[in-house]
Design an enzyme around this catalytic site. Structure first.
Site, short mmCIF file in Angstrom:
data_model
loop_
_atom_site.label_atom_id
_atom_site.label_comp_id
_atom_site.label_asym_id
_atom_site.label_seq_id
_atom_site.Cartn_x
_atom_site.Cartn_y
_atom_site.Cartn_z
N VAL A 164 0.83 -1.20 0.00
CA VAL A 164 0.00 0.00 0.00
C VAL A 164 0.87 1.26 0.00
O VAL A 164 0.38 2.37 0.07
CB VAL A 164 -0.96 0.03 1.20
CG1 VAL A 164 -2.00 -1.07 1.07
CG2 VAL A 164 -0.20 -0.11 2.50
N ASP A 165 2.18 1.06 -0.05
CA ASP A 165 3.06 2.22 -0.14
C ASP A 165 3.73 2.18 -1.52
O ASP A 165 3.31 1.45 -2.40
CB ASP A 165 4.10 2.21 0.99
CG ASP A 165 4.90 0.92 1.02
OD1 ASP A 165 4.77 0.10 0.08
OD2 ASP A 165 5.66 0.73 1.98
N ASP A 166 4.78 2.95 -1.70
CA ASP A 166 5.36 3.02 -3.03
C ASP A 166 6.55 2.09 -3.19
O ASP A 166 7.63 2.48 -3.60
CB ASP A 166 5.71 4.47 -3.37
CG ASP A 166 4.44 5.28 -3.48
OD1 ASP A 166 3.54 4.82 -4.20
OD2 ASP A 166 4.32 6.33 -2.84
#
Ligand code: WTA
Length: 696
Positions: free
Chosen positions: A565-567
């Site tokens: 859910v992050d980069d």
């Protein structure tokens, strides 16, 4: 500051996954399988009967104890290893994961004195495994192979350890290791561990720039490498890459006086190797002269074992630090249970030791169990796509652990007993393929979810213990308390989707980011106070239609990992931060701005897709595209090269200047009809411009 989190939008469709078949050939699956997606797959009675954990009841009994009495549970497990002195019985562990209560701190078995190399080698030799093969080596080219028994491995490790001591490497010193999958790679890791030095293995696909960055960060006593390696048909001169890295690091004041170089004559003769007298030393010229016995350096359980740099969503790579005792106990135990390991097994993990999987499940976990393990230098598709199955047949592999990116062929694979999967969510269709085709519908699959940071498996099937659900990593390992939280950090019970966190510590947890405890706290413990935040999304299916209700509590359930859910993106099992790729692109003089997102890819799981804004007046060209890709290869490594460069006159930004990656992800994956709300963009026209350039 903590990164904003991507909305967990893939979850609405769970548990049937993203719906597509990301890696594998749809034809062989047939339609019948697709309709069975939600079915439970039961282990055979024969399998369960012989398994370490034969039933959900047995699991629950062990799991519940591990949660109610972590100290007692893990003390019992740890006592199976050799400790020079034991930890204080009333102080098995101490932890604070809550930033509001003070600095984050995790300790296991502190005061316990041990050595992981001793436990991997000496202990096994003493218990009669001296003549058992510890490591088989299978080279890049078909005719090349080798093996080392536990005694031979101990001798080789001791010789190198003696050399390291001789040149002044001491407990706590860092050693950078830039080696491919030769036997010398695990040998080096173990030799460092033997003398208490801290190894930091850099995957040999990283560029000179990336290697230099790591050298500068941890200031090693020496660098250990080889002159060259063959990867498929190509020869890669690794020593040249090290030379370039050492020039760069010395420019920032970190100069290295010793570079130990293994002559990998199968790839390149020493005469052809560029050399710096005084600094460079041939491994073969010195190491064999050292005694094959070397006293171990006894270390505290909490003394550092290794640093492994990994990508995050921002900034430079983070030096994930693991310590000795907890990591030892955790990798050994997870290996034993998740693969239902027995002494008769032959185990093959395809991961490179340059990544965490190779640390925990090529080197330490298997050797701690006295296992026979294969180290494979080559590529799964060289000389052809049947290579993996060739190897399985050649060594009669019984446990095969890999990333879900392989190809099926004509080979028998009769020896297989257990399959393992790691690195990315495996969707139900791919799971079925792995199960039916590779495993002949006979081998349980351990879909192991974990991370560099966790040291070992966190959510994983225990084969034989319970029915599996294709695509689900199932239940937590002993001692692990996964929780799913909403945007506000509130735990959600029962059937739900949200952000995956972990409550409390487990022995294999990383203890800090090297030299930056603040970043450790900010990245992992501040997003949801009180918990370790994994960066992954997860959904949980609590209604177990075909399972007896009484087996599991209602709040438990099968876990489905839904991706980062992050980069951070995962390309063929290589973890890459989009920010790193962006910064490599922006370093190109003609690139004004770049935004990188991951898109689904048939073979690699995810591929790198880059939106690039050029400096004013610069025309688009194929040449420029290639030189941008080259910039990434040079700064990070070939494995991080974008698959696609999408020209972008501008990037979609909010009025405060934040790039809206959600929109870029949709454009990159061709979901143009479903871009969501674009009204908050500073310039809504940007989106139309990007769509117009989609095919350029
Ligand atoms: C992903 C690799 C789904 C996840 C061991 C995690 C997985 C990241 C699985 C860590 C799995 C790993 N199912 N996703 N079985 N295993 N991942 O640090 O996104 O290279 O956060 O460690 O890989 O990658 P790392």
């Amino acid at each position: 500051a903590a990164q904003p989190l991507r909305h967990v939008d893939s979850m609405a469709t769970m548990p049937s996954g993203a719906g597509k078949i990301p890696y594998l050939n749809a034809v062989i699956l047939g339609e019948a399988l697709a309709s069975e997606e939600n079915d439970l797959v039961y282990p055979s009675d024969d399998f369960s009967r012989q398994a370490h954990v034969p039933s959900p009841q047995k699991y629950l009994e062990l799991y519940e104890r591990s949660i109610k009495d972590p100290g007692g549970f893990w003390s019992d497990v740890a006592s199976q290893f050799y400790w020079k002195h034991k930890w204080a019985p009333d102080h098995v562990y101490s932890e604070n994961l809550d930033v509001r209560k003070g600095p984050v701190q995790i300790e296991w078995f502190k005061g316990g004195i041990t050595n992981i190399c001793y436990n991997c080698l000496d202990r096994n030799v003493e218990s009669g495994l001296g003549d058992t093969v510890a490591l088989y080596w299978e080279g890049n080219d078909l005719a090349n192979d080798a093996s080392l028994t536990y005694s031979q491995l101990l001798h080789r490790v001791s010789q190198l350890a003696n050399y390291l001591k001789d040149i002044g490497v001491r407990k706590g010193d860092a050693v950078i290791v830039y080696l491919p999958m030769l036997l010398e790679l695990p040998i080096t890791m173990l030799a460092c561990a033997r003398i208490g030095a801290v190894h930091s293995v850099v995957f040999a696909g990283f560029s000179a720039e990336s290697l230099a960055q790591r050298i500068i960060d941890c200031k090693p006593k020496l660098v250990i490498t080889c002159n060259a390696v063959k990867r498929g048909p190509k020869v890669i001169p690794l020593k040249d890459i090290v030379d370039a890295a050492l020039v760069q690091s010395s420019q920032t004041g970190v100069s290295i006086d010793t570079c130990l170089v293994y002559e990998n004559a199968l790839a390149m003769k020493r005469e052809k190797t560029n050399w710096q007298d005084g600094r460079d030393i041939w491994w073969q010229d010195v190491i064999p002269k050292y005694p094959t016995k070397c006293e171990v350096e006894w270390v505290d359980a909490e003394d550092p074992l290794f640093l492994l740099y990994t990508s995050g969503s921002t900034g430079k790579p983070k030096g994930v630090l693991h310590t000795t005792g907890g990591y030892m106990v955790y990798t050994a135990t997870t290996f034993k249970y998740a693969f239902d390991y027995k002494p008769s097994d032959i185990y093959w993990c395809t991961a490179d030791c340059g990544w965490i999987t190779g640390h925990s499940y090529v080197t330490y976990g298997p050797l701690l169990n006295g296992a026979t393990c294969i180290v494979f230098e080559g590529a799964p598709n060289y000389p052809d796509s049947g290579r993996c199955w060739d190897i399985v047949d050649k060594y009669k592999v019984t446990i095969f652990y890999t990333a879900p990116t392989l190809y099926v062929t004509r080979y028998s694979r009769k020896s297989l007993r257990i399959l393992g999967s790691v690195g990315e969510p495996i969707n139900p269709s791919a799971w079925r393929w792995f199960y039916n085709v590779v495993g002949d519908s006979r081998c349980p699959i351990s879909d192991t979810w974990w991370q560099t940071e966790t040291g070992g498996f966190m959510i994983t099937p225990l084969p034989g213990a319970w029915p599996q659900k294709p695509g689900s990593a199932t239940f937590p390992f002993f001692g692990v308390q996964p929780v799913i939280v909403d945007e506000k950090g509130v735990e959600i019970e029962g059937e739900c989707s949200g952000y995956l966190c972990v409550k409390g510590s487990w022995p294999g947890a990383f203890r800090t980011l090297y030299g930056d405890h603040e970043r450790y706290e900010t990245t992992y413990f501040k997003p949801f106070a009180g918990y370790y935040f994994t960066g992954d999304g997860c959904s949980r299916q609590a209604k177990l239609a075909n399972l007896h209700k009484s087996m599991f509590r209602d709040k438990d359930g099968y876990h489905w990992l839904t991706g980062r859910v992050d980069d951070v993106i995962n390309v063929s099992g290589h973890r890459i931060g989009t920010a790193e790729v962006e910064s490599a692109l922006v370093s190109h003089p003609k690139c004004a701005e770049a935004a990188v997102v991951g898109v689904e890819h048939e073979v690699k799981g995810q591929a790198i897709y880059a939106f690039v804004t050029l400096v004013e007046g610069e025309p688009y060209s194929e040449e420029l595209r290639n030189s941008l890709i080259l910039a990434v290869r040079k700064q990070i490594g070939a494995f991080a090269a974008p698959d696609r460069i999408h020209w972008a006159p501008g990037l979609p930004k909010t009025r405060s200047g934040k790039i809206m990656r959600r929109i870029l992800r949709k454009i990159a994956s061709g979901q143009l009809g479903d871009l969501g709300d674009t009204s908050t963009l500073a310039d809504p026209n940007v989106v139309q411009q990007l769509i117009a350039l989609s095919n350029c």
